[in-house]
Design a protein around this motif. Structure first.
Motif, PDB file in Angstrom:
ATOM      1  N   HIS A  44      -4.582   4.308   1.156  1.00 17.26           N
ATOM      2  CA  HIS A  44      -5.506   3.183   1.024  1.00 17.26           C
ATOM      3  C   HIS A  44      -5.418   2.508  -0.339  1.00 17.26           C
ATOM      4  O   HIS A  44      -6.094   1.516  -0.576  1.00 17.26           O
ATOM      5  N   ILE A  45      -4.606   3.060  -1.236  1.00 18.31           N
ATOM      6  CA  ILE A  45      -4.493   2.482  -2.588  1.00 18.31           C
ATOM      7  C   ILE A  45      -3.514   1.319  -2.545  1.00 18.31           C
ATOM      8  O   ILE A  45      -2.437   1.422  -1.948  1.00 18.31           O
ATOM      9  N   THR A  46      -3.885   0.196  -3.168  1.00 27.74           N
ATOM     10  CA  THR A  46      -2.969  -0.952  -3.203  1.00 27.74           C
ATOM     11  C   THR A  46      -2.412  -1.192  -4.594  1.00 27.74           C
ATOM     12  O   THR A  46      -1.340  -1.776  -4.745  1.00 27.74           O
ATOM     13  N   GLU A  47      -3.153  -0.784  -5.609  1.00 28.06           N
ATOM     14  CA  GLU A  47      -2.662  -1.045  -6.960  1.00 28.06           C
ATOM     15  C   GLU A  47      -3.101   0.067  -7.912  1.00 28.06           C
ATOM     16  O   GLU A  47      -4.240   0.536  -7.852  1.00 28.06           O
ATOM     17  N   VAL A  48      -2.179   0.473  -8.769  1.00 28.49           N
ATOM     18  CA  VAL A  48      -2.480   1.492  -9.784  1.00 28.49           C
ATOM     19  C   VAL A  48      -2.099   0.917 -11.137  1.00 28.49           C
ATOM     20  O   VAL A  48      -0.968   0.467 -11.317  1.00 28.49           O
ATOM     21  N   THR A  49      -3.040   0.879 -12.054  1.00 27.37           N
ATOM     22  CA  THR A  49      -2.726   0.444 -13.413  1.00 27.37           C
ATOM     23  C   THR A  49      -3.102   1.585 -14.348  1.00 27.37           C
ATOM     24  O   THR A  49      -4.232   2.073 -14.300  1.00 27.37           O
ATOM     25  N   THR A  50      -2.173   1.956 -15.162  1.00 22.73           N
ATOM     26  CA  THR A  50      -2.473   3.060 -16.085  1.00 22.73           C
ATOM     27  C   THR A  50      -1.836   2.813 -17.444  1.00 22.73           C
ATOM     28  O   THR A  50      -0.831   2.111 -17.568  1.00 22.73           O
ATOM     29  N   LEU A  68       1.691  10.622  -6.618  1.00 24.77           N
ATOM     30  CA  LEU A  68       1.959   9.540  -5.662  1.00 24.77           C
ATOM     31  C   LEU A  68       3.236   9.873  -4.892  1.00 24.77           C
ATOM     32  O   LEU A  68       4.155  10.468  -5.443  1.00 24.77           O
ATOM     33  N   PRO A  69       3.307   9.507  -3.627  1.00 30.10           N
ATOM     34  CA  PRO A  69       4.474   9.882  -2.824  1.00 30.10           C
ATOM     35  C   PRO A  69       5.750   9.163  -3.258  1.00 30.10           C
ATOM     36  O   PRO A  69       5.706   8.204  -4.039  1.00 30.10           O
ATOM     37  N   ALA A  70       6.868   9.618  -2.746  1.00 24.98           N
ATOM     38  CA  ALA A  70       8.174   9.092  -3.172  1.00 24.98           C
ATOM     39  C   ALA A  70       8.327   7.612  -2.853  1.00 24.98           C
ATOM     40  O   ALA A  70       8.986   6.873  -3.583  1.00 24.98           O
ATOM     41  N   ASN A  71       7.707   7.156  -1.742  1.00 22.17           N
ATOM     42  CA  ASN A  71       7.854   5.746  -1.368  1.00 22.17           C
ATOM     43  C   ASN A  71       6.664   4.917  -1.826  1.00 22.17           C
ATOM     44  O   ASN A  71       6.376   3.851  -1.279  1.00 22.17           O
ATOM     45  N   ALA A  72       5.945   5.400  -2.861  1.00 23.59           N
ATOM     46  CA  ALA A  72       4.716   4.723  -3.302  1.00 23.59           C
ATOM     47  C   ALA A  72       4.985   3.299  -3.767  1.00 23.59           C
ATOM     48  O   ALA A  72       4.165   2.413  -3.547  1.00 23.59           O
ATOM     49  N   ARG A  73       6.151   3.079  -4.372  1.00 17.38           N
ATOM     50  CA  ARG A  73       6.432   1.737  -4.933  1.00 17.38           C
ATOM     51  C   ARG A  73       6.554   0.668  -3.858  1.00 17.38           C
ATOM     52  O   ARG A  73       6.408  -0.507  -4.137  1.00 17.38           O
ATOM     53  N   THR A  74       6.852   1.080  -2.637  1.00 12.39           N
ATOM     54  CA  THR A  74       6.945   0.094  -1.552  1.00 12.39           C
ATOM     55  C   THR A  74       5.555  -0.204  -0.989  1.00 12.39           C
ATOM     56  O   THR A  74       5.349  -1.252  -0.387  1.00 12.39           O
ATOM     57  N   MET A  75       4.622   0.731  -1.153  1.00 13.52           N
ATOM     58  CA  MET A  75       3.291   0.566  -0.552  1.00 13.52           C
ATOM     59  C   MET A  75       2.285  -0.032  -1.515  1.00 13.52           C
ATOM     60  O   MET A  75       1.335  -0.661  -1.106  1.00 13.52           O
ATOM     61  N   MET A  76       2.458   0.203  -2.784  1.00  8.36           N
ATOM     62  CA  MET A  76       1.459  -0.270  -3.751  1.00  8.36           C
ATOM     63  C   MET A  76       2.142  -0.775  -5.013  1.00  8.36           C
ATOM     64  O   MET A  76       3.338  -0.577  -5.212  1.00  8.36           O
ATOM     65  N   LYS A  77       1.327  -1.421  -5.839  1.00 10.05           N
ATOM     66  CA  LYS A  77       1.864  -1.959  -7.082  1.00 10.05           C
ATOM     67  C   LYS A  77       1.498  -0.972  -8.186  1.00 10.05           C
ATOM     68  O   LYS A  77       0.338  -0.568  -8.287  1.00 10.05           O
ATOM     69  N   ILE A  78       2.448  -0.608  -8.985  1.00  8.06           N
ATOM     70  CA  ILE A  78       2.161   0.382 -10.024  1.00  8.06           C
ATOM     71  C   ILE A  78       2.537  -0.186 -11.387  1.00  8.06           C
ATOM     72  O   ILE A  78       3.691  -0.568 -11.613  1.00  8.06           O
ATOM     73  N   ASN A  79       1.554  -0.313 -12.246  1.00 13.07           N
ATOM     74  CA  ASN A  79       1.814  -0.775 -13.613  1.00 13.07           C
ATOM     75  C   ASN A  79       1.560   0.373 -14.566  1.00 13.07           C
ATOM     76  O   ASN A  79       0.455   0.916 -14.612  1.00 13.07           O
ATOM     77  N   THR A  80       2.578   0.742 -15.316  1.00 10.88           N
ATOM     78  CA  THR A  80       2.423   1.840 -16.274  1.00 10.88           C
ATOM     79  C   THR A  80       2.742   1.322 -17.671  1.00 10.88           C
ATOM     80  O   THR A  80       3.754   0.649 -17.867  1.00 10.88           O
ATOM     81  N   THR A  81       1.895   1.608 -18.626  1.00  5.66           N
ATOM     82  CA  THR A  81       2.172   1.271 -20.016  1.00  5.66           C
ATOM     83  C   THR A  81       2.176   2.551 -20.831  1.00  5.66           C
ATOM     84  O   THR A  81       1.200   3.311 -20.793  1.00  5.66           O
ATOM     85  N   VAL A  82       3.289   2.773 -21.522  1.00  7.68           N
ATOM     86  CA  VAL A  82       3.374   3.956 -22.393  1.00  7.68           C
ATOM     87  C   VAL A  82       3.127   3.484 -23.815  1.00  7.68           C
ATOM     88  O   VAL A  82       3.854   2.625 -24.329  1.00  7.68           O
ATOM     89  N   LEU A  83       2.088   4.008 -24.436  1.00  7.77           N
ATOM     90  CA  LEU A  83       1.730   3.592 -25.795  1.00  7.77           C
ATOM     91  C   LEU A  83       2.598   4.324 -26.816  1.00  7.77           C
ATOM     92  O   LEU A  83       3.230   5.331 -26.506  1.00  7.77           O
ATOM     93  N   THR A  84       2.589   3.796 -28.041  1.00  8.35           N
ATOM     94  CA  THR A  84       3.348   4.465 -29.103  1.00  8.35           C
ATOM     95  C   THR A  84       2.570   5.688 -29.595  1.00  8.35           C
ATOM     96  O   THR A  84       1.394   5.858 -29.290  1.00  8.35           O
ATOM     97  N   ARG A  85       3.262   6.474 -30.416  1.00 11.46           N
ATOM     98  CA  ARG A  85       2.717   7.773 -30.788  1.00 11.46           C
ATOM     99  C   ARG A  85       1.424   7.679 -31.587  1.00 11.46           C
ATOM    100  O   ARG A  85       0.500   8.451 -31.408  1.00 11.46           O
ATOM    101  N   ASP A  86       1.335   6.709 -32.507  1.00  9.17           N
ATOM    102  CA  ASP A  86       0.169   6.647 -33.387  1.00  9.17           C
ATOM    103  C   ASP A  86      -0.895   5.676 -32.909  1.00  9.17           C
ATOM    104  O   ASP A  86      -1.795   5.323 -33.663  1.00  9.17           O
ATOM    105  N   SER A  87      -0.799   5.201 -31.673  1.00  3.21           N
ATOM    106  CA  SER A  87      -1.829   4.278 -31.187  1.00  3.21           C
ATOM    107  C   SER A  87      -3.072   5.074 -30.800  1.00  3.21           C
ATOM    108  O   SER A  87      -2.980   6.176 -30.263  1.00  3.21           O
TER     109      SER A  87
END
Lengths: 341, 97
Positions: free
Chosen positions: B5-11, B30-49
């Motif tokens: 039921h998830i359509t979008e993941v932002t992290t 999330l399952p292996a085919n998650a990218r086809t079912m939902m939108k996934i936005n991932t941001t990796v911050l820098t070490r000292d943030s």
């Protein structure tokens, strides 16, 4: 007195001949029995170990997969100065396969341009985070050569306090034996334990992890690998569809979306994603960096000589100016004197 | 975890901080085919943030869920997500789909 045993003359003759024909070394063998060397009379050699030297007793049973993985990771960490850490989120086998294929081809291209042979040594592998953490601690904080390394005990042969049935270190397969200094020993385990919470990579080592290991620090290869695994324009731009159509396959792209760059370990130092990209973005590799350093040091030298020279030069200019002024004044005075006369 | 039921993941997270584990393990759930079912936005911050990590979800019924991963562990997050997903499951069952 005649001999008690009566022998015929022929037999006697034969016996006599045999005795004379005995080889020399046998007849003199008993005469030069070597005395034991003095050090052997004072101390006895250490007893034989009850395990093969290549398989010393370990803290955890060696037949476990865990122990073997620990050995594998310690040897990997000792041999790779450059390590990239990725998180892999449920990649399928076909996706792994196609990513490895693309990575290998990109690295081979770099090899061809640099005329090196590093591509076969650069590998992606999924790791067990917990065991990897333990192996990392052992490689960083446990140095058996620097620590007190008790050798196998050499008991005095005539010491009455040592019973003949006493157990001597190094003979029983006891993993707590202090003479064992390999990375799977109890000794290593206890020495490393206090550092468990302080390692900077510790927070990264959880969840599904994969590592990309390089046999040497080569920024060019790192750049090629990053442009495949974690592309980011402009320095790490992914290959275009025309240049490399295989990279734009559905399986590769689906796999790369699920691969997340977390950080790197370069020569024992920990870098985040930005730091990793900085290392990968070094122009011209290590030679380029050395060139930059030489240039920088050269320019500093030139600056210093200029600064030191400038004081003398200004002094010279001032003194010269003053001399010129004085000469002009003297000339002017001489001219005045002539006019007066 | 019920993810259908998830359509979008932002992290967003800083992997060098302890709370990032929740976000990272959630991504691994999330399952292996998650990218086809939902939108996934991932941001990796820098070490000292110092920015706090967060996880934002959108569901098919339009509900948005903002989870404070600084406090929640992965089990708590899964519980939260499943609680809403189960109601959506029940709704779908009643409609006969």
């Amino acid at each position: 007195m005649p001999p008690r045993l009566r022998l015929c003359t022929q037999c006697l003759h034969r016996l006599h001949n045999k005795r004379t024909s005995l080889p020399k070394y046998l007849s003199t063998a008993s005469a030069i029995t070597p005395a034991p060397p003095i050090h052997q009379t004072i101390s006895s050699p250490p007893p034989l170990a009850r395990f093969p030297p290549t398989q010393p007793p370990s803290h955890k049973p060696p037949e476990f997969r865990k122990s073997q993985l620990h050995r594998q990771y310690t040897s990997l960490l000792r041999s790779t100065p450059l390590l990239l850490l990725f998180q892999h989120n449920n990649l399928k086998a076909t996706e792994w396969m196609s990513i490895r294929r693309e990575l290998h081809s990109a690295l081979q291209k770099t090899d061809e341009t640099l005329s090196t042979d590093l591509a076969p040594g650069i590998k992606v592998q999924a790791i067990q985070a917990g065991i990897f953490e333990s192996a990392l601690l052992v490689t960083e904080y446990y140095h058996p050569s620097q620590q007190l390394n008790p050798t196998a005990s050499t008991p005095h042969p005539t010491d009455p306090s040592i019973q003949s049935s006493a157990t001597v270190a190094n003979t029983t397969p006891n993993p707590a034996d202090p003479t064992l200094t390999h990375s799977l020993s109890t000794h290593a385990h206890t020495l490393v334990a206090p550092h468990k919470k302080s390692h900077p990579l510790r927070t990264l080592l959880s969840g599904p992890l994969a590592i990309l290991s390089f046999p040497t620090v080569s920024p060019q290869h790192m750049r090629a690998a990053l442009s495949i695994l974690s592309p980011k324009a402009p320095t790490f731009a992914a290959p275009t569809r025309r240049a490399n159509p295989g990279y734009h396959d559905a399986s590769v792209q689906a796999g790369l979306q699920k691969l997340l760059l977390l950080g790197a370990r370069v020569e024992g130092r920990v870098f985040d994603t930005e730091g990793t990209r900085w290392v990968g973005g070094i122009e011209g590799g290590l030679d380029g960096l050395r060139g930059q350093l030489v240039q920088m040091l050269g320019s500093v030298g030139a600056g210093v000589t200029g600064a030191l020279e400038s004081v003398g030069r200004t002094l010279w200019v001032t003194v010269e100016g003053r001399r010129g002024m004085l000469e002009e004044e003297g000339r002017g005075k001489a001219g005045d004197g002539k006019e007066d006369s | 975890m019920i993810t259908k039921h998830i359509t979008e993941v932002t992290t967003r997270f800083n992997p060098f901080k302890k709370p990032s584990k929740t976000c990272r393990v959630f991504l691994a759930h999330l399952p292996a085919n998650a990218r086809t079912m939902m939108k996934i936005n991932t941001t990796v911050l820098t070490r000292d943030s110092q920015e706090p990590s967060f996880l934002k979800l959108k569901f098919k019924d339009g509900k948005e869920m903002q989870l404070d991963t600084e406090k929640l562990k992965i089990n708590d997050v899964v519980e939260e997500v499943d609680r809403h997903s189960r109601t959506l499951n029940r709704k779908a069952d009643l409609e006969g789909n």
